[in-house]
Design a protein around this motif. Structure first.
Motif, PDB file in Angstrom:
ATOM      1  N   LEU A 221      -7.867  14.201   1.895  1.00  0.00           N
ATOM      2  CA  LEU A 221      -6.679  13.371   2.051  1.00  0.00           C
ATOM      3  C   LEU A 221      -5.816  13.567   0.815  1.00  0.00           C
ATOM      4  CD1 LEU A 221      -5.299  11.286   3.946  1.00  0.00           C
ATOM      5  CD2 LEU A 221      -6.250   9.501   2.446  1.00  0.00           C
ATOM      6  N   GLN A 222      -4.712  14.271   0.989  1.00  0.00           N
ATOM      7  CA  GLN A 222      -3.747  14.444  -0.083  1.00  0.00           C
ATOM      8  C   GLN A 222      -2.776  13.283  -0.032  1.00  0.00           C
ATOM      9  OE1 GLN A 222      -3.489  16.864  -2.562  1.00  0.00           O
ATOM     10  NE2 GLN A 222      -1.877  15.522  -3.359  1.00  0.00           N
ATOM     11  N   MET A 223      -2.714  12.534  -1.120  1.00  0.00           N
ATOM     12  CA  MET A 223      -1.877  11.341  -1.168  1.00  0.00           C
ATOM     13  C   MET A 223      -0.783  11.541  -2.216  1.00  0.00           C
ATOM     14  SD  MET A 223      -4.797   8.386  -0.875  1.00  0.00           S
ATOM     15  CE  MET A 223      -5.479   8.724  -2.495  1.00  0.00           C
ATOM     16  N   ASN A 224       0.440  11.570  -1.763  1.00  0.00           N
ATOM     17  CA  ASN A 224       1.592  11.729  -2.651  1.00  0.00           C
ATOM     18  C   ASN A 224       2.464  10.476  -2.615  1.00  0.00           C
ATOM     19  OD1 ASN A 224       0.778  14.419  -3.150  1.00  0.00           O
ATOM     20  ND2 ASN A 224       1.969  15.166  -1.399  1.00  0.00           N
TER      21      ASN A 224
ATOM     22  N   GLY B 220       2.675   8.780  -8.228  1.00  0.00           N
ATOM     23  CA  GLY B 220       1.738   9.854  -8.503  1.00  0.00           C
ATOM     24  C   GLY B 220       0.991  10.312  -7.265  1.00  0.00           C
ATOM     25  N   SER B 221       0.037  11.215  -7.498  1.00  0.00           N
ATOM     26  CA  SER B 221      -0.717  11.812  -6.403  1.00  0.00           C
ATOM     27  C   SER B 221      -2.214  11.788  -6.693  1.00  0.00           C
ATOM     28  CB  SER B 221      -0.287  13.267  -6.183  1.00  0.00           C
ATOM     29  OG  SER B 221       1.071  13.362  -5.823  1.00  0.00           O
ATOM     30  N   LEU B 222      -2.983  11.754  -5.635  1.00  0.00           N
ATOM     31  CA  LEU B 222      -4.435  11.910  -5.701  1.00  0.00           C
ATOM     32  C   LEU B 222      -4.883  12.690  -4.473  1.00  0.00           C
ATOM     33  CD1 LEU B 222      -5.803   8.373  -6.716  1.00  0.00           C
ATOM     34  CD2 LEU B 222      -5.917  10.457  -8.099  1.00  0.00           C
ATOM     35  N   ARG B 223      -5.998  13.379  -4.620  1.00  0.00           N
ATOM     36  CA  ARG B 223      -6.590  14.085  -3.487  1.00  0.00           C
ATOM     37  C   ARG B 223      -8.023  13.616  -3.323  1.00  0.00           C
ATOM     38  NH1 ARG B 223      -8.878  19.977  -2.562  1.00  0.00           N
ATOM     39  NH2 ARG B 223      -8.215  20.390  -0.411  1.00  0.00           N
ATOM     40  N   LEU B 224      -8.291  13.023  -2.173  1.00  0.00           N
ATOM     41  CA  LEU B 224      -9.640  12.574  -1.857  1.00  0.00           C
ATOM     42  C   LEU B 224     -10.370  13.658  -1.076  1.00  0.00           C
ATOM     43  CD1 LEU B 224      -8.991   8.890  -0.700  1.00  0.00           C
ATOM     44  CD2 LEU B 224      -9.306   9.782  -3.018  1.00  0.00           C
TER      45      LEU B 224
ATOM     46  N   ASP C 262       1.484   4.410  10.261  1.00  0.00           N
ATOM     47  CA  ASP C 262       2.918   4.478   9.967  1.00  0.00           C
ATOM     48  C   ASP C 262       3.199   4.329   8.472  1.00  0.00           C
ATOM     49  OD1 ASP C 262       3.994   2.724  12.997  1.00  0.00           O
ATOM     50  OD2 ASP C 262       3.543   4.841  12.631  1.00  0.00           O
ATOM     51  N   SER C 263       2.373   3.539   7.806  1.00  0.00           N
ATOM     52  CA  SER C 263       2.615   3.252   6.394  1.00  0.00           C
ATOM     53  C   SER C 263       2.424   4.460   5.477  1.00  0.00           C
ATOM     54  CB  SER C 263       1.708   2.112   5.928  1.00  0.00           C
ATOM     55  OG  SER C 263       0.348   2.469   6.112  1.00  0.00           O
ATOM     56  N   VAL C 264       1.756   5.495   5.968  1.00  0.00           N
ATOM     57  CA  VAL C 264       1.488   6.662   5.111  1.00  0.00           C
ATOM     58  C   VAL C 264       2.157   7.937   5.611  1.00  0.00           C
ATOM     59  CG1 VAL C 264      -0.717   5.630   4.461  1.00  0.00           C
ATOM     60  CG2 VAL C 264      -0.660   7.421   6.224  1.00  0.00           C
ATOM     61  N   LYS C 265       2.804   7.866   6.755  1.00  0.00           N
ATOM     62  CA  LYS C 265       3.455   9.060   7.303  1.00  0.00           C
ATOM     63  C   LYS C 265       4.476   9.614   6.320  1.00  0.00           C
ATOM     64  CE  LYS C 265       2.971   8.171  12.258  1.00  0.00           C
ATOM     65  NZ  LYS C 265       3.673   7.770  13.515  1.00  0.00           N
ATOM     66  N   GLY C 266       4.443  10.920   6.131  1.00  0.00           N
ATOM     67  CA  GLY C 266       5.361  11.568   5.217  1.00  0.00           C
ATOM     68  C   GLY C 266       4.888  11.583   3.777  1.00  0.00           C
ATOM     69  N   ARG C 267       3.842  10.834   3.463  1.00  0.00           N
ATOM     70  CA  ARG C 267       3.323  10.789   2.090  1.00  0.00           C
ATOM     71  C   ARG C 267       1.908  11.332   1.994  1.00  0.00           C
ATOM     72  NH1 ARG C 267       2.500   6.041  -0.320  1.00  0.00           N
ATOM     73  NH2 ARG C 267       2.089   4.903   1.620  1.00  0.00           N
TER      74      ARG C 267
END
Length: 121
Positions: free
Chosen positions: A80-83, A16-20, A61-66
């Protein structure tokens, strides 16, 4: 008085996704870098992403691309858009900013109170 207030955390399923959002308020003259950090239980706080006033961006590195960091300098906001969230993204997420208050000469570093993000498997 300067405050950084985060919002947008919550519980989400894996994938899922969240936006902080982070709102900076107070007697702020200018903001240099803004960023997001996170701290999982039993672990040290770690960098997630940062963005400078000129738009330079750095990601863990752990969040790159997401994850995608952005800011609205006029509104003194960072996002922070988290997908494609994973259970290992579960942590308290903190907003951070280097800013200068009115009538101050130097930039100082400030932290928000944090917002919980929980990703269920």
């Amino acid at each position: 008085q300067v405050q950084l207030v985060e919002s947008g955390g919550g519980l989400v399923q894996a994938g899922g996704s969240l936006r902080l959002s982070c709102a900076a308020s107070g007697i702020i003259a200018s903001i240099n870098a803004m960023g997001w950090y996170r701290q999982a239980p039993g672990k040290q706080r770690e960098l997630v992403a940062t963005i400078t006033s000129s738009g330079s961006i750095n990601y863990a590195d752990s969040v790159k691309g997401r994850f995608t960091i952005s800011r609205d300098s006029a509104k003194k906001m960072a996002y922070l858009q988290m997908n494609s969230l994973k259970p290992e993204d579960t942590a308290v997420y903190y907003c951070n900013a280097d800013l200068r208050r009115w009538f101050a000469d130097d930039y100082m570093n400030y932290w928000g109170q944090g917002t919980q993000v929980t990703v269920s498997s």
